[in-house]
Design a protein around this motif. Sequence first.
Motif, PDB file in Angstrom:
ATOM      1  N   TYR A   5       0.833  -1.205   0.000  1.00 46.57           N
ATOM      2  CA  TYR A   5       0.000   0.000   0.000  1.00 46.57           C
ATOM      3  C   TYR A   5       0.871   1.260   0.000  1.00 46.57           C
ATOM      4  O   TYR A   5       1.913   1.304   0.659  1.00 46.57           O
ATOM      5  CB  TYR A   5      -0.916   0.019   1.232  1.00 46.57           C
ATOM      6  CG  TYR A   5      -1.776  -1.215   1.349  1.00 46.57           C
ATOM      7  CD1 TYR A   5      -3.013  -1.281   0.728  1.00 46.57           C
ATOM      8  CD2 TYR A   5      -1.323  -2.329   2.067  1.00 46.57           C
ATOM      9  CE1 TYR A   5      -3.797  -2.433   0.814  1.00 46.57           C
ATOM     10  CE2 TYR A   5      -2.097  -3.476   2.158  1.00 46.57           C
ATOM     11  CZ  TYR A   5      -3.331  -3.513   1.538  1.00 46.57           C
ATOM     12  OH  TYR A   5      -4.089  -4.652   1.622  1.00 46.57           O
ATOM     13  N   THR A   6       0.435   2.277  -0.726  1.00 48.15           N
ATOM     14  CA  THR A   6       1.116   3.566  -0.743  1.00 48.15           C
ATOM     15  C   THR A   6       0.173   4.639  -0.219  1.00 48.15           C
ATOM     16  O   THR A   6      -1.039   4.418  -0.081  1.00 48.15           O
ATOM     17  CB  THR A   6       1.584   3.943  -2.161  1.00 48.15           C
ATOM     18  OG1 THR A   6       0.434   4.281  -2.964  1.00 48.15           O
ATOM     19  CG2 THR A   6       2.357   2.812  -2.803  1.00 48.15           C
ATOM     20  N   MET A   7       0.724   5.816   0.065  1.00 51.97           N
ATOM     21  CA  MET A   7      -0.041   6.919   0.638  1.00 51.97           C
ATOM     22  C   MET A   7      -0.158   8.093  -0.343  1.00 51.97           C
ATOM     23  O   MET A   7      -0.303   9.237   0.053  1.00 51.97           O
ATOM     24  CB  MET A   7       0.630   7.402   1.934  1.00 51.97           C
ATOM     25  CG  MET A   7       0.923   6.310   2.924  1.00 51.97           C
ATOM     26  SD  MET A   7      -0.586   5.569   3.586  1.00 51.97           S
ATOM     27  CE  MET A   7       0.044   4.001   4.198  1.00 51.97           C
ATOM     28  N   GLU A   8      -0.115   7.797  -1.626  1.00 53.78           N
ATOM     29  CA  GLU A   8      -0.104   8.848  -2.636  1.00 53.78           C
ATOM     30  C   GLU A   8      -1.427   9.604  -2.737  1.00 53.78           C
ATOM     31  O   GLU A   8      -1.502  10.631  -3.417  1.00 53.78           O
ATOM     32  CB  GLU A   8       0.282   8.263  -3.992  1.00 53.78           C
ATOM     33  CG  GLU A   8       1.700   7.724  -4.021  1.00 53.78           C
ATOM     34  CD  GLU A   8       2.053   7.084  -5.341  1.00 53.78           C
ATOM     35  OE1 GLU A   8       2.126   7.824  -6.337  1.00 53.78           O
ATOM     36  OE2 GLU A   8       2.244   5.854  -5.380  1.00 53.78           O
ATOM     37  N   ASP A   9      -2.457   9.115  -2.071  1.00 48.36           N
ATOM     38  CA  ASP A   9      -3.737   9.826  -2.066  1.00 48.36           C
ATOM     39  C   ASP A   9      -3.813  10.865  -0.950  1.00 48.36           C
ATOM     40  O   ASP A   9      -4.830  11.546  -0.805  1.00 48.36           O
ATOM     41  CB  ASP A   9      -4.893   8.845  -1.921  1.00 48.36           C
ATOM     42  CG  ASP A   9      -4.816   8.009  -0.652  1.00 48.36           C
ATOM     43  OD1 ASP A   9      -3.693   7.848  -0.107  1.00 48.36           O
ATOM     44  OD2 ASP A   9      -5.857   7.508  -0.198  1.00 48.36           O
ATOM     45  N   SER A  10      -2.722  11.011  -0.168  1.00 51.60           N
ATOM     46  CA  SER A  10      -2.704  11.976   0.930  1.00 51.60           C
ATOM     47  C   SER A  10      -1.840  13.180   0.556  1.00 51.60           C
ATOM     48  O   SER A  10      -0.604  13.075   0.553  1.00 51.60           O
ATOM     49  CB  SER A  10      -2.144  11.326   2.202  1.00 51.60           C
ATOM     50  OG  SER A  10      -1.883  12.304   3.198  1.00 51.60           O
ATOM     51  N   PRO A  11      -2.437  14.328   0.241  1.00 52.88           N
ATOM     52  CA  PRO A  11      -1.634  15.526  -0.064  1.00 52.88           C
ATOM     53  C   PRO A  11      -0.697  15.905   1.078  1.00 52.88           C
ATOM     54  O   PRO A  11       0.418  16.377   0.830  1.00 52.88           O
ATOM     55  CB  PRO A  11      -2.698  16.610  -0.312  1.00 52.88           C
ATOM     56  CG  PRO A  11      -3.917  15.861  -0.716  1.00 52.88           C
ATOM     57  CD  PRO A  11      -3.882  14.581   0.075  1.00 52.88           C
ATOM     58  N   TYR A  12      -1.142  15.711   2.320  1.00 48.41           N
ATOM     59  CA  TYR A  12      -0.284  16.058   3.450  1.00 48.41           C
ATOM     60  C   TYR A  12       0.994  15.220   3.446  1.00 48.41           C
ATOM     61  O   TYR A  12       2.102  15.747   3.568  1.00 48.41           O
ATOM     62  CB  TYR A  12      -1.032  15.869   4.766  1.00 48.41           C
ATOM     63  CG  TYR A  12      -0.153  16.090   5.979  1.00 48.41           C
ATOM     64  CD1 TYR A  12       0.216  17.379   6.350  1.00 48.41           C
ATOM     65  CD2 TYR A  12       0.334  15.018   6.728  1.00 48.41           C
ATOM     66  CE1 TYR A  12       1.052  17.597   7.446  1.00 48.41           C
ATOM     67  CE2 TYR A  12       1.154  15.228   7.816  1.00 48.41           C
ATOM     68  CZ  TYR A  12       1.512  16.511   8.169  1.00 48.41           C
ATOM     69  OH  TYR A  12       2.344  16.721   9.239  1.00 48.41           O
ATOM     70  N   LEU A  13       0.842  13.892   3.313  1.00 54.51           N
ATOM     71  CA  LEU A  13       2.028  13.035   3.330  1.00 54.51           C
ATOM     72  C   LEU A  13       2.907  13.264   2.110  1.00 54.51           C
ATOM     73  O   LEU A  13       4.133  13.174   2.197  1.00 54.51           O
ATOM     74  CB  LEU A  13       1.606  11.572   3.424  1.00 54.51           C
ATOM     75  CG  LEU A  13       0.958  11.154   4.751  1.00 54.51           C
ATOM     76  CD1 LEU A  13       0.622   9.673   4.737  1.00 54.51           C
ATOM     77  CD2 LEU A  13       1.849  11.476   5.938  1.00 54.51           C
ATOM     78  N   MET A  14       2.302  13.588   0.981  1.00 52.23           N
ATOM     79  CA  MET A  14       3.106  13.892  -0.208  1.00 52.23           C
ATOM     80  C   MET A  14       3.893  15.197  -0.017  1.00 52.23           C
ATOM     81  O   MET A  14       5.014  15.335  -0.516  1.00 52.23           O
ATOM     82  CB  MET A  14       2.208  13.982  -1.437  1.00 52.23           C
ATOM     83  CG  MET A  14       1.636  12.648  -1.904  1.00 52.23           C
ATOM     84  SD  MET A  14       2.902  11.399  -2.337  1.00 52.23           S
ATOM     85  CE  MET A  14       2.919  10.394  -0.841  1.00 52.23           C
ATOM     86  N   GLU A  15       3.322  16.140   0.715  1.00 54.89           N
ATOM     87  CA  GLU A  15       4.053  17.374   1.014  1.00 54.89           C
ATOM     88  C   GLU A  15       5.230  17.090   1.948  1.00 54.89           C
ATOM     89  O   GLU A  15       6.341  17.611   1.747  1.00 54.89           O
ATOM     90  CB  GLU A  15       3.128  18.410   1.639  1.00 54.89           C
ATOM     91  CG  GLU A  15       3.826  19.722   1.981  1.00 54.89           C
ATOM     92  CD  GLU A  15       2.870  20.742   2.584  1.00 54.89           C
ATOM     93  OE1 GLU A  15       3.197  21.259   3.671  1.00 54.89           O
ATOM     94  OE2 GLU A  15       1.824  20.998   1.982  1.00 54.89           O
TER      95      GLU A  15
END
Length: 232
Positions: A11-21
């Motif tokens: 699983y990845t967290m690419e749907d979270s703008p916060y974590l991508m920032e």
Amino acid sequence: MIKDERWEGVYTMEDSPYLMEVLTELRDRETDSIGFRKGLVKLGRFMGYEIIKTMEFEKRRIETPLEETDGIVVVDRRNVVIITVLRAAVPLMEGLVKVFEHARIGIVSAVRGKAPEFRVEMNYIKIPQIREEDTVIIADPMIATGSTLIEVLREVKRYGSPKRIIVLGVLAAPEGISRIKKEFPEVEIFVTKVDRELNEDGYILPGLGDAGDRTFGSPLKLSTLPQLHSFD
């Protein structure tokens, strides 16, 4: 949280703008050690919240000061073992324990050698006994060749058969994930992002550099580590 269809249980967290920032800040070569450590703590904490979404819970009847109502208890959250792979995973562990405050903590010092062998040297191992109801979370920022985590997973298996084993990282290379899943297909992997590839030196591209050096500001000297192996 997004399931990567190339593998089962990744699983990845690419749907979270916060974590991508936060990941963007970690990648930036201008981010200093303080900022880098703080970013890892943030990722550990918020990825812990994502893991909780996959845990079992029980309904619980409680009384508020005014009346009865229904609530829940995430039972699995109270049965967690966090294995910290020294040294860059220390801030990740700090974030995780803010979510899993009942967790028992294990420490593994594992250093990957240079290409092309990528031999893994394990200098210190301290893992609590693992119960069948436990969820084991192995925290290691970079899943590159997979060599280090395969050795850590072999050690973890010596301490018991948990309900789940999760590898939690910041970045992964496809090569490392494939190697881990080939030997341990049951292991789940949670990362903020799967990057493009490895270079010939075993670094993830585009990556973020050496996570240990960027976390602590200096390279690790093996001669300073005790040669210890503990099984209690």
